[in-house]
Design a protein around this motif. Structure first.
Motif, PDB file in Angstrom:
ATOM      1  N   MET A   1      98.430  54.231  30.021  1.00  0.00           N
ATOM      2  CA  MET A   1      97.914  53.020  30.281  1.00  0.00           C
ATOM      3  C   MET A   1      96.517  53.030  30.252  1.00  0.00           C
ATOM      4  O   MET A   1      96.059  53.747  31.365  1.00  0.00           O
ATOM      5  CB  MET A   1      98.404  52.128  31.526  1.00  0.00           C
ATOM      6  N   ALA A   2      95.714  52.510  29.658  1.00  0.00           N
ATOM      7  CA  ALA A   2      94.452  52.227  29.466  1.00  0.00           C
ATOM      8  C   ALA A   2      93.607  51.397  30.750  1.00  0.00           C
ATOM      9  O   ALA A   2      93.850  50.169  30.355  1.00  0.00           O
ATOM     10  CB  ALA A   2      93.524  51.865  28.183  1.00  0.00           C
ATOM     11  N   ASP A   3      93.185  51.949  31.850  1.00  0.00           N
ATOM     12  CA  ASP A   3      93.108  51.009  32.876  1.00  0.00           C
ATOM     13  C   ASP A   3      91.822  50.039  32.585  1.00  0.00           C
ATOM     14  O   ASP A   3      91.606  48.903  32.964  1.00  0.00           O
ATOM     15  CB  ASP A   3      92.557  51.724  34.120  1.00  0.00           C
ATOM     16  N   ASP A   4      90.772  50.488  31.576  1.00  0.00           N
ATOM     17  CA  ASP A   4      89.494  49.757  31.249  1.00  0.00           C
ATOM     18  C   ASP A   4      89.804  48.951  29.897  1.00  0.00           C
ATOM     19  O   ASP A   4      88.793  48.309  29.661  1.00  0.00           O
ATOM     20  CB  ASP A   4      88.405  50.696  31.162  1.00  0.00           C
ATOM     21  N   ASP A   5      90.893  49.074  29.440  1.00  0.00           N
ATOM     22  CA  ASP A   5      91.190  48.413  28.279  1.00  0.00           C
ATOM     23  C   ASP A   5      92.376  47.557  28.307  1.00  0.00           C
ATOM     24  O   ASP A   5      93.581  48.337  28.497  1.00  0.00           O
ATOM     25  CB  ASP A   5      91.181  49.221  27.057  1.00  0.00           C
TER      26      ASP A   5
END
Length: 189
Positions: free
Chosen positions: A73-77
Motif C-alpha cells: 500500500m502506497a502511503d503517500d499515493d
C-alpha cells in the motif's frame, strides 16, 4: 548556552529530515477509443449500475501486488475517492465514447420512458505490480428489464504494460478500463 543552541538546531534539522513526502491524489480517467463509436443506436439504452471491487483494494491507498500473497500500500499515493466509484465513473465515460449517442444512460439520470438494460461489473482483481503490468479480471452481466434475465455474461482478463511507478500503474489501470469498455461495447451493440 552554545550546546543548547546547537542541540536545538540539530533537533530542528532532524524534524525537517523526517517530514514525510506530500500525499498525492490520483483518479481514473476515461481513455479514448481506438475505433469510432458504433453507427447505429441500440434499441435499448444501457446504464452502468454498479462496479464492485475486492475488499483488499477498497481503501484510500493505491495497492500494488508486491509478490505472491503480498500487497503493498502506497502511503503517500491515494485515490481521490472510493475506487469503486472512480472505476464506475471512468468505465461509464468510456462506454459513452464507444457507443452511439443515446445508447448509454448515466446512473444519476432519470430512467428513460422505454426499457433500460442494466450493466453490473464485479472486479475480482485490479492492481499493478511493482515490476509494472496491471491486471484487471472482471465479470460483467447485462441485465434485461426488471433485472431478472441476464442477457449477457462475460469474464474478462486484461493485462496492460506499465512502468513500475505509481503514475504508470494508475495510467495503465485507466487503460485497462478502456479495454474493458471496448469489449463490453462490442457485445451490447
Amino acid at each position: 548556552m552554545h550546546a543548547r543552541r546547537l542541540a536545538a538546531v540539530g533537533f530542528t534539522a532532524l524534524l525537517a529530515a523526517c517530514a514525510s513526502a506530500p500525499t498525492r491524489f490520483h483518479t481514473l480517467d476515461p481513455v479514448a477509443s481506438a475505433s469510432p463509436p458504433a453507427g447505429r443506436l441500440s434499441a435499448v439504452p444501457v446504464r452502468l449500475d454498479s462496479v464492485t471491487v475486492p475488499p483488499e483494494l477498497d481503501r484510500p491507498q493505491i495497492v500494488r501486488r508486491a509478490g505472491p500473497g503480498r500487497l503493498d500500500m502506497a502511503d503517500d499515493d491515494r485515490w481521490a475517492g472510493a475506487l469503486d466509484e472512480l472505476a464506475r465513473g471512468a468505465l461509464a465515460a468510456d462506454l459513452a465514447q464507444r457507443l452511439p449517442p443515446g445508447a448509454t444512460v448515466r446512473q444519476d439520470d432519470p430512467a428513460p420512458p422505454r426499457s433500460l438494460h442494466k450493466l453490473d461489473v464485479v472486479i475480482e482483481r485490479f492492481e499493478g505490480t511493482m515490476a509494472g503490468p496491471v491486471t484487471l479480471v472482471a465479470r460483467w452481466t447485462l441485465l434485461g428489464e426488471g433485472a431478472e434475465q441476464a442477457l449477457a455474461r462475460h469474464e474478462e482478463h486484461i493485462e496492460v504494460p506499465a512502468s513500475g511507478d505509481i503514475d504508470g500503474t494508475v495510467t495503465a489501470m485507466s487503460a485497462a478500463l478502456g479495454i474493458l469498455a471496448d469489449r463490453i461495447a462490442a457485445q451490447v451493440r
